[in-house]
Motif scaffolding. Structure first.
Motif, short mmCIF file in Angstrom:
data_model
loop_
_atom_site.label_atom_id
_atom_site.label_comp_id
_atom_site.label_asym_id
_atom_site.label_seq_id
_atom_site.Cartn_x
_atom_site.Cartn_y
_atom_site.Cartn_z
N ASP A 157 1.05 -1.22 -0.03
CA ASP A 157 0.10 0.03 0.07
C ASP A 157 0.88 1.20 -0.09
O ASP A 157 0.51 1.96 -0.65
N LEU A 158 2.07 1.28 0.81
CA LEU A 158 2.83 2.41 0.88
C LEU A 158 3.56 2.65 -0.48
O LEU A 158 3.48 3.91 -0.83
N VAL A 159 3.89 1.52 -1.01
CA VAL A 159 4.64 1.78 -2.33
C VAL A 159 3.60 2.32 -3.34
O VAL A 159 4.10 3.16 -3.94
N ALA A 160 2.54 1.81 -3.34
CA ALA A 160 1.49 2.53 -4.23
C ALA A 160 0.97 3.71 -3.98
O ALA A 160 0.75 4.65 -4.80
N ILE A 161 1.15 4.31 -2.56
CA ILE A 161 0.80 5.44 -2.28
C ILE A 161 1.78 6.43 -2.80
O ILE A 161 1.60 7.68 -3.18
N PHE A 162 3.09 6.29 -2.49
CA PHE A 162 4.31 7.07 -2.89
C PHE A 162 3.99 7.13 -4.47
O PHE A 162 4.47 8.13 -5.07
#
Lengths: 94, 94
Positions: free
Chosen positions: A6-11
């Motif tokens: 999720d974090l990777v996607a958000i960044f």
DNA sequence: TTAATTGTTTCTTTAAAGAGAAACAAGGAG
DNA sequence: CTCCTTGTTTCTCTTTAAAGAAACAATTAA
């Protein structure tokens, strides 16, 4: 892991620098931001071919910390090296 | 600061999750990635309205660490809250 | 208004990260 | 080959960060 993905996607999804900058200050601790910018500086200087000992004394850090950085640039493929090449000019490998 | 702005720009410029993921593993230490994903988990649960003490015992961390997270969500404006709303659904404020 | 629940802050102790020094390895120049 | 520079790794010691506990504040419900 879901949170990590999720974090990777958000960044990846943030395409506005001002928004990214606010998110940086919210999601990272001041120390992490300090560490991260120093690390980037080290990577830049390593990329330029400056000797590790010169960098170490310039920033008063230990050599072992720098060796870690140099390994990143030796990865194959190294995204970081590609980025450094792109942003600051391609350098010959050593 | 130049390095910081460069980093923000670089993160903003990566629009491919696979590339971002490799960059993550290169530029962050394993500990930072671990901390970051846990922090995201905490933010998610705070966002859902779970009490801080429940979260603290669930993950065996101290309360002061969580209070920091809760401040992020109280920022005005909070990019992080906006992202949580967008990705996981809008929650009522408390 | 009082009691119970939750949030915030502070203090002390424990655990981890980083510096400094030094040893060893590898490569290049003479 | 030998010396010198640079890179890498390991060790000890100091500094820093985090947990745990507890106190205090704020909020809610009865």
């Amino acid at each position: 892991m879901k949170n990590y993905d999720d974090l990777v996607a958000i960044f990846t999804g943030i395409d506005n620098p001002e928004e990214m900058e606010i998110f940086f200050r919210e999601i990272f601790t001041p120390k992490e931001l300090k560490d991260l910018t120093l690390r980037w500086q080290l990577l830049k200087e390593l990329h330029e071919g400056r000797p590790q000992r010169k960098i170490a004394e310039k920033y008063h850090i230990s050599l072992c910390k720098i060796t870690r950085g140099s390994k990143i640039l030796k990865n194959e493929p190294s995204i970081t090296r590609a980025i450094l090449d792109k942003y600051y000019g391609k350098k010959s490998r050593r």
